[in-house]
Design a protein around this motif. Structure first.
Motif, mmCIF file in Angstrom:
data_model
loop_
_atom_site.group_PDB
_atom_site.id
_atom_site.type_symbol
_atom_site.label_atom_id
_atom_site.label_comp_id
_atom_site.label_asym_id
_atom_site.label_seq_id
_atom_site.Cartn_x
_atom_site.Cartn_y
_atom_site.Cartn_z
ATOM 1 N N ASP A 144 50.801 -2.456 -34.746
ATOM 2 C CA ASP A 144 50.861 -3.751 -35.415
ATOM 3 C C ASP A 144 49.460 -4.281 -35.731
ATOM 4 O OD1 ASP A 144 50.752 -3.936 -32.468
ATOM 5 O OD2 ASP A 144 50.478 -6.067 -32.866
ATOM 6 N N ILE A 189 55.999 -9.032 -32.801
ATOM 7 C CA ILE A 189 56.849 -9.845 -33.670
ATOM 8 C C ILE A 189 56.799 -11.307 -33.251
ATOM 9 C CG2 ILE A 189 59.247 -10.269 -34.349
ATOM 10 C CD1 ILE A 189 59.650 -7.196 -34.174
ATOM 11 N N ILE A 194 53.245 -7.575 -37.781
ATOM 12 C CA ILE A 194 54.264 -6.668 -38.310
ATOM 13 C C ILE A 194 53.884 -5.231 -37.988
ATOM 14 C CG2 ILE A 194 55.425 -5.851 -40.395
ATOM 15 C CD1 ILE A 194 54.803 -8.592 -41.640
#
Length: 203
Positions: A144, A189, A194
């Motif tokens: 992420d 998250i 993301i």
């Protein structure tokens, strides 16, 4: 940990079997490696849902390893082997072209630029992955952290043994089939980041 882990752990002082499928009590048709399995959510899910695949899970942190040992024991999973030290040791130990798939999911991103040299993805370790993976197999990476995604893309695309498998703009934004999620993904998250899911083919 004292009683069960030694039986599950790879013994790197011994010669590796010519066929890694022989490491497992279960009859398996393929062998998958996960480097840094963290909480074990992905490793255990894959082992449960793919009993015909042997899974080698590597994780140096004691707490995470203890959770995996407990789950493998409680559920009597016969297709899991574990290693609680540096993944480099395993990648150097396994025979050439012996792995059918390798995962590295949400690894430590070492976000500060001065620490980037500590990232596991580098030219030397990609050489190790390339040696261990069968031609045509996949190396899968998730993160992420944008700088680590960019870093991995650059290193893998520059490496002569790997091709990025993305064909559409959504490919790298979509988890792989059967993806169970991980606690690190859930944390990302919650914090507004993301995940990106990269697949590279071993030439």
């Amino acid at each position: 940990m004292a009683d069960v882990l030694p039986a599950l752990s790879l013994d790197l002082t011994a010669q590796p079997p010519a066929d890694l499928k022989d490491l497992f009590k279960a009859e398996v048709a393929s062998v998958c490696l996960e480097v840094g399995f963290g909480g074990g959510e992905h490793l255990l899910h894959r082992a449960r849902t793919n009993p015909e695949t042997g899974f080698i899970g590597i994780e140096p942190f004691v707490g995470s390893m203890a959770k995996a040992v407990a789950a493998v024991t409680d559920e009597n999973l016969q297709n899991v082997r574990l290693y609680d030290d540096d993944a480099v040791n395993v990648l150097d130990w396994v025979p050439e072209a012996s792995l059918d798939l390798a995962y590295q999911l949400y690894p430590d991103p070492w976000p500060k630029k001065r620490h980037w040299k500590r990232r596991f993805i580098n030219a030397q370790n990609l050489d190790r992955y390339a040696r261990a993976l069968k031609p045509g197999s996949e190396f899968r990476f998730a993160s992420d952290i944008d700088t680590y995604v960019d870093w991995t893309l650059r290193h893998c695309r520059d490496h002569p043994a790997f091709d990025w498998a993305a064909e559409t703009a959504s490919d790298w934004k979509t988890p792989w089939e059967g993806w169970p999620g991980t606690r690190y993904e859930a944390k990302a998250i919650r914090e507004g980041r993301i995940g990106r899911y990269l697949t590279f083919l071993r030439r």
